[in-house]
Design a protein around this motif. Structure first.
Motif, PDB file in Angstrom:
ATOM      1  N   ALA A  60      14.832  81.657  44.598  1.00 19.02           N
ATOM      2  CA  ALA A  60      13.731  82.272  43.848  1.00 19.02           C
ATOM      3  C   ALA A  60      14.266  82.872  42.556  1.00 19.02           C
ATOM      4  CB  ALA A  60      13.042  83.341  44.692  1.00 19.02           C
ATOM      5  N   PRO A  61      14.541  82.053  41.554  1.00 16.85           N
ATOM      6  CA  PRO A  61      15.137  82.562  40.315  1.00 16.85           C
ATOM      7  C   PRO A  61      14.247  83.541  39.565  1.00 16.85           C
ATOM      8  CG  PRO A  61      14.461  80.263  40.071  1.00 16.85           C
ATOM      9  CD  PRO A  61      14.353  80.589  41.522  1.00 16.85           C
ATOM     10  N   GLU A  62      12.966  83.632  39.950  1.00 11.55           N
ATOM     11  CA  GLU A  62      12.064  84.565  39.277  1.00 11.55           C
ATOM     12  C   GLU A  62      12.201  85.997  39.771  1.00 11.55           C
ATOM     13  OE1 GLU A  62       9.559  83.028  42.803  1.00 11.55           O
ATOM     14  OE2 GLU A  62      11.249  82.387  41.564  1.00 11.55           O
ATOM     15  N   ILE A  63      12.902  86.228  40.887  1.00 11.62           N
ATOM     16  CA  ILE A  63      13.055  87.577  41.434  1.00 11.62           C
ATOM     17  C   ILE A  63      14.282  88.239  40.810  1.00 11.62           C
ATOM     18  CG2 ILE A  63      13.470  88.956  43.510  1.00 11.62           C
ATOM     19  CD1 ILE A  63      11.989  86.861  45.120  1.00 11.62           C
ATOM     20  N   PRO A  64      14.134  89.402  40.180  1.00 11.22           N
ATOM     21  CA  PRO A  64      15.292  90.099  39.605  1.00 11.22           C
ATOM     22  C   PRO A  64      16.270  90.551  40.685  1.00 11.22           C
ATOM     23  CG  PRO A  64      13.221  90.968  38.735  1.00 11.22           C
ATOM     24  CD  PRO A  64      12.868  90.098  39.896  1.00 11.22           C
ATOM     25  N   LEU A  65      17.541  90.621  40.320  1.00 12.81           N
ATOM     26  CA  LEU A  65      18.610  90.921  41.264  1.00 12.81           C
ATOM     27  C   LEU A  65      19.391  92.160  40.848  1.00 12.81           C
ATOM     28  CD1 LEU A  65      20.071  87.309  41.635  1.00 12.81           C
ATOM     29  CD2 LEU A  65      18.350  88.408  43.093  1.00 12.81           C
ATOM     30  N   GLY A  66      19.859  92.909  41.865  1.00 10.69           N
ATOM     31  CA  GLY A  66      20.726  94.058  41.636  1.00 10.69           C
ATOM     32  C   GLY A  66      21.922  94.005  42.562  1.00 10.69           C
ATOM     33  N   LEU A  67      23.089  94.333  42.049  1.00 13.41           N
ATOM     34  CA  LEU A  67      24.312  94.353  42.841  1.00 13.41           C
ATOM     35  C   LEU A  67      24.699  95.791  43.139  1.00 13.41           C
ATOM     36  CD1 LEU A  67      26.745  92.814  44.083  1.00 13.41           C
ATOM     37  CD2 LEU A  67      27.887  93.070  41.853  1.00 13.41           C
ATOM     38  N   LEU A  68      24.806  96.130  44.406  1.00 11.72           N
ATOM     39  CA  LEU A  68      25.263  97.451  44.835  1.00 11.72           C
ATOM     40  C   LEU A  68      26.784  97.473  44.852  1.00 11.72           C
ATOM     41  CD1 LEU A  68      22.739  97.866  47.756  1.00 11.72           C
ATOM     42  CD2 LEU A  68      22.916  99.457  45.839  1.00 11.72           C
ATOM     43  N   ARG A  69      27.344  98.561  44.328  1.00 10.21           N
ATOM     44  CA  ARG A  69      28.799  98.657  44.262  1.00 10.21           C
ATOM     45  C   ARG A  69      29.282 100.052  44.656  1.00 10.21           C
ATOM     46  NH1 ARG A  69      30.207  94.157  45.329  1.00 10.21           N
ATOM     47  NH2 ARG A  69      31.245  92.742  43.893  1.00 10.21           N
ATOM     48  N   PRO A  70      30.104 100.172  45.736  1.00 10.35           N
ATOM     49  CA  PRO A  70      30.727 101.457  46.071  1.00 10.35           C
ATOM     50  C   PRO A  70      31.893 101.777  45.143  1.00 10.35           C
ATOM     51  CG  PRO A  70      31.412  99.786  47.639  1.00 10.35           C
ATOM     52  CD  PRO A  70      30.400  99.130  46.742  1.00 10.35           C
TER      53      PRO A  70
ATOM     54  N   ALA B   6      14.126  83.557  54.636  1.00  7.95           N
ATOM     55  CA  ALA B   6      13.018  84.156  55.383  1.00  7.95           C
ATOM     56  C   ALA B   6      12.470  85.385  54.661  1.00  7.95           C
ATOM     57  CB  ALA B   6      13.471  84.524  56.793  1.00  7.95           C
ATOM     58  N   VAL B   7      13.360  86.149  54.033  1.00  7.12           N
ATOM     59  CA  VAL B   7      12.934  87.320  53.258  1.00  7.12           C
ATOM     60  C   VAL B   7      12.190  86.872  52.000  1.00  7.12           C
ATOM     61  CG1 VAL B   7      13.752  89.302  51.923  1.00  7.12           C
ATOM     62  CG2 VAL B   7      14.784  88.767  54.156  1.00  7.12           C
ATOM     63  N   VAL B   8      12.773  85.932  51.270  1.00  2.00           N
ATOM     64  CA  VAL B   8      12.156  85.438  50.044  1.00  2.00           C
ATOM     65  C   VAL B   8      10.785  84.838  50.327  1.00  2.00           C
ATOM     66  CG1 VAL B   8      12.346  83.661  48.250  1.00  2.00           C
ATOM     67  CG2 VAL B   8      14.325  85.078  48.827  1.00  2.00           C
ATOM     68  N   ASP B   9      10.658  84.118  51.431  1.00  2.17           N
ATOM     69  CA  ASP B   9       9.377  83.498  51.778  1.00  2.17           C
ATOM     70  C   ASP B   9       8.274  84.541  51.936  1.00  2.17           C
ATOM     71  OD1 ASP B   9      10.523  81.000  51.729  1.00  2.17           O
ATOM     72  OD2 ASP B   9      10.689  80.805  53.912  1.00  2.17           O
ATOM     73  N   VAL B  10       8.613  85.692  52.527  1.00  2.06           N
ATOM     74  CA  VAL B  10       7.614  86.747  52.703  1.00  2.06           C
ATOM     75  C   VAL B  10       7.221  87.339  51.350  1.00  2.06           C
ATOM     76  CG1 VAL B  10       7.195  89.051  53.669  1.00  2.06           C
ATOM     77  CG2 VAL B  10       8.308  87.289  55.060  1.00  2.06           C
ATOM     78  N   VAL B  11       8.203  87.579  50.492  1.00  3.37           N
ATOM     79  CA  VAL B  11       7.899  88.126  49.168  1.00  3.37           C
ATOM     80  C   VAL B  11       6.953  87.194  48.423  1.00  3.37           C
ATOM     81  CG1 VAL B  11       8.874  88.810  46.942  1.00  3.37           C
ATOM     82  CG2 VAL B  11      10.088  89.370  49.064  1.00  3.37           C
ATOM     83  N   ARG B  12       7.211  85.916  48.501  1.00  8.90           N
ATOM     84  CA  ARG B  12       6.343  84.946  47.831  1.00  8.90           C
ATOM     85  C   ARG B  12       4.969  84.868  48.491  1.00  8.90           C
ATOM     86  NH1 ARG B  12      10.542  80.035  46.372  1.00  8.90           N
ATOM     87  NH2 ARG B  12      10.769  80.564  44.158  1.00  8.90           N
ATOM     88  N   ALA B  13       4.936  84.856  49.817  1.00  9.11           N
ATOM     89  CA  ALA B  13       3.662  84.759  50.521  1.00  9.11           C
ATOM     90  C   ALA B  13       2.757  85.944  50.206  1.00  9.11           C
ATOM     91  CB  ALA B  13       3.897  84.661  52.028  1.00  9.11           C
ATOM     92  N   GLU B  14       3.357  87.119  49.994  1.00 15.31           N
ATOM     93  CA  GLU B  14       2.584  88.311  49.652  1.00 15.31           C
ATOM     94  C   GLU B  14       2.317  88.421  48.156  1.00 15.31           C
ATOM     95  OE1 GLU B  14       1.169  90.426  51.747  1.00 15.31           O
ATOM     96  OE2 GLU B  14       1.915  89.254  53.454  1.00 15.31           O
TER      97      GLU B  14
ATOM     98  N   THR C   1       6.898  95.552  59.356  1.00 15.25           N
ATOM     99  CA  THR C   1       7.429  94.291  58.863  1.00 15.25           C
ATOM    100  C   THR C   1       7.481  94.354  57.342  1.00 15.25           C
ATOM    101  OG1 THR C   1       5.278  93.226  58.652  1.00 15.25           O
ATOM    102  CG2 THR C   1       6.395  93.047  60.801  1.00 15.25           C
ATOM    103  N   LEU C   2       8.291  93.488  56.756  1.00 10.83           N
ATOM    104  CA  LEU C   2       8.327  93.405  55.298  1.00 10.83           C
ATOM    105  C   LEU C   2       6.962  93.007  54.758  1.00 10.83           C
ATOM    106  CD1 LEU C   2       9.795  93.399  52.568  1.00 10.83           C
ATOM    107  CD2 LEU C   2      10.535  91.044  53.081  1.00 10.83           C
ATOM    108  N   ALA C   3       6.271  92.124  55.466  1.00 12.79           N
ATOM    109  CA  ALA C   3       4.936  91.703  55.021  1.00 12.79           C
ATOM    110  C   ALA C   3       3.971  92.881  54.983  1.00 12.79           C
ATOM    111  CB  ALA C   3       4.404  90.600  55.935  1.00 12.79           C
ATOM    112  N   GLU C   4       4.034  93.747  55.985  1.00  4.69           N
ATOM    113  CA  GLU C   4       3.157  94.923  56.015  1.00  4.69           C
ATOM    114  C   GLU C   4       3.484  95.873  54.871  1.00  4.69           C
ATOM    115  OE1 GLU C   4       2.412  95.058  60.879  1.00  4.69           O
ATOM    116  OE2 GLU C   4       4.112  96.132  59.971  1.00  4.69           O
ATOM    117  N   GLN C   5       4.760  96.040  54.614  1.00  2.78           N
ATOM    118  CA  GLN C   5       5.155  96.916  53.512  1.00  2.78           C
ATOM    119  C   GLN C   5       4.658  96.383  52.179  1.00  2.78           C
ATOM    120  OE1 GLN C   5       9.189  96.856  52.173  1.00  2.78           O
ATOM    121  NE2 GLN C   5       9.154  98.993  51.533  1.00  2.78           N
ATOM    122  N   LEU C   6       4.860  95.103  51.937  1.00  4.12           N
ATOM    123  CA  LEU C   6       4.454  94.519  50.667  1.00  4.12           C
ATOM    124  C   LEU C   6       2.938  94.529  50.499  1.00  4.12           C
ATOM    125  CD1 LEU C   6       6.953  91.535  50.463  1.00  4.12           C
ATOM    126  CD2 LEU C   6       6.972  93.614  49.089  1.00  4.12           C
TER     127      LEU C   6
END
Length: 267
Positions: free
Chosen positions: A174-184, A143-151, A113-118
């Protein structure tokens, strides 16, 4: 120890730019897919020990909305199960063997799970470049952001996606989380796109960057970092280093770390 005056601030984009003479950031793609089952805790550990400053993984939600690490939309390729991850429960996913497909020695490895990884990263060290895979739901992103914050890992996670809408939702949630855009392929104006999305990183493929290497300088001038994917040869590493990129997403983190070390010794 307790604090009552903590203030959360958004990480500056320029924090992802390498300073003069500093090595490029090593990002271990799916952990260490040539040495261990991809997107598993073991692959993460090998990627970290190989010099990966960031581990790159993919996240998808189970039927009951638990985020798991999985690149493909189905579990068929990398487990002993079959079916779409979105149609399997968390209990079903936890019961799959995610290692035997690569080699018998990895039998019994599990889909984390993402929680286990974090939790593993939080206690053992390292940061996460997390790609949100296909979804058209803000609730899935939440749901993803909630796990990042919970951990309590918002300061050590960068969220990236090919889909700008995913990043808009993360920024809203979650404006505090940095963002990256993937581009092919490169956007006509990568700087404008990056500024509109509030990015910290613009992450093109190696092939895309070849079309217009000068875009690195443009992005740097705007305060953006540039991490290139997925590059696995010394010839590519040298070329992209010459372009001025800040990080490399690679399946060969250990070899890239050694190559960078040798470059540093020669300077």
């Amino acid at each position: 120890m307790s604090f009552d005056d903590v203030r959360v601030t958004r990480v500056s984009s320029s924090a992802f730019q390498r300073v003069a003479a500093a090595p490029m950031t090593v990002v271990a793609h799916r952990g260490a897919p040539a040495l261990a089952p991809e997107n598993t805790i073991l692959a993460q550990e090998i990627g970290r020990r190989s010099g990966g400053v960031f581990i790159e993984n993919d996240v998808r939600l189970s039927r009951d909305r638990v985020p798991f690490l999985m690149h493909d939309p189905t579990v068929d390729r990398t487990t002993d199960g079959v079916g779409k991850i979105s149609e399997l429960s968390a209990a079903q996913l936890r019961g799959l063997d995610a290692g035997s497909w690569l080699a018998p020695v990895f039998a019994g490895a599990r889909v984390p799970t993402l929680a286990e990884q974090l939790a593993d990263l939080r206690t053992r060290g390292g940061s996460l470049l997390l790609e949100i895979k296909e979804t058209d739901s803000m609730e899935d992103v939440a749901a993803v952001v909630d796990v990042v914050r919970a951990e309590e890992m918002t300061g050590r996670v960068v969220i990236q996606s090919f889909d700008p809408q995913h990043l808009r939702w993360v920024r809203q949630l979650a404006p505090e989380i940095p963002l990256g855009l993937l581009r092919p392929k490169l956007d006509a104006d990568p700087v404008a796109v990056s500024q509109e999305l509030g990015l910290a990183l613009y992450n093109p493929s190696g092939v895309a960057l070849e079309a217009r290497p000068s875009v690195v300088a443009d992005l740097h001038a705007a305060g953006l970092g540039v991490w290139v994917w997925t590059v696995d040869t010394a010839e590519q590493w040298s070329r992209y280093e010459g372009y001025g990129v800040d990080g490399l997403i690679t399946n060969r983190a250990g070899e890239l770390t050694g190559w960078l070390s040798g470059r540093g010794a020669g300077r």
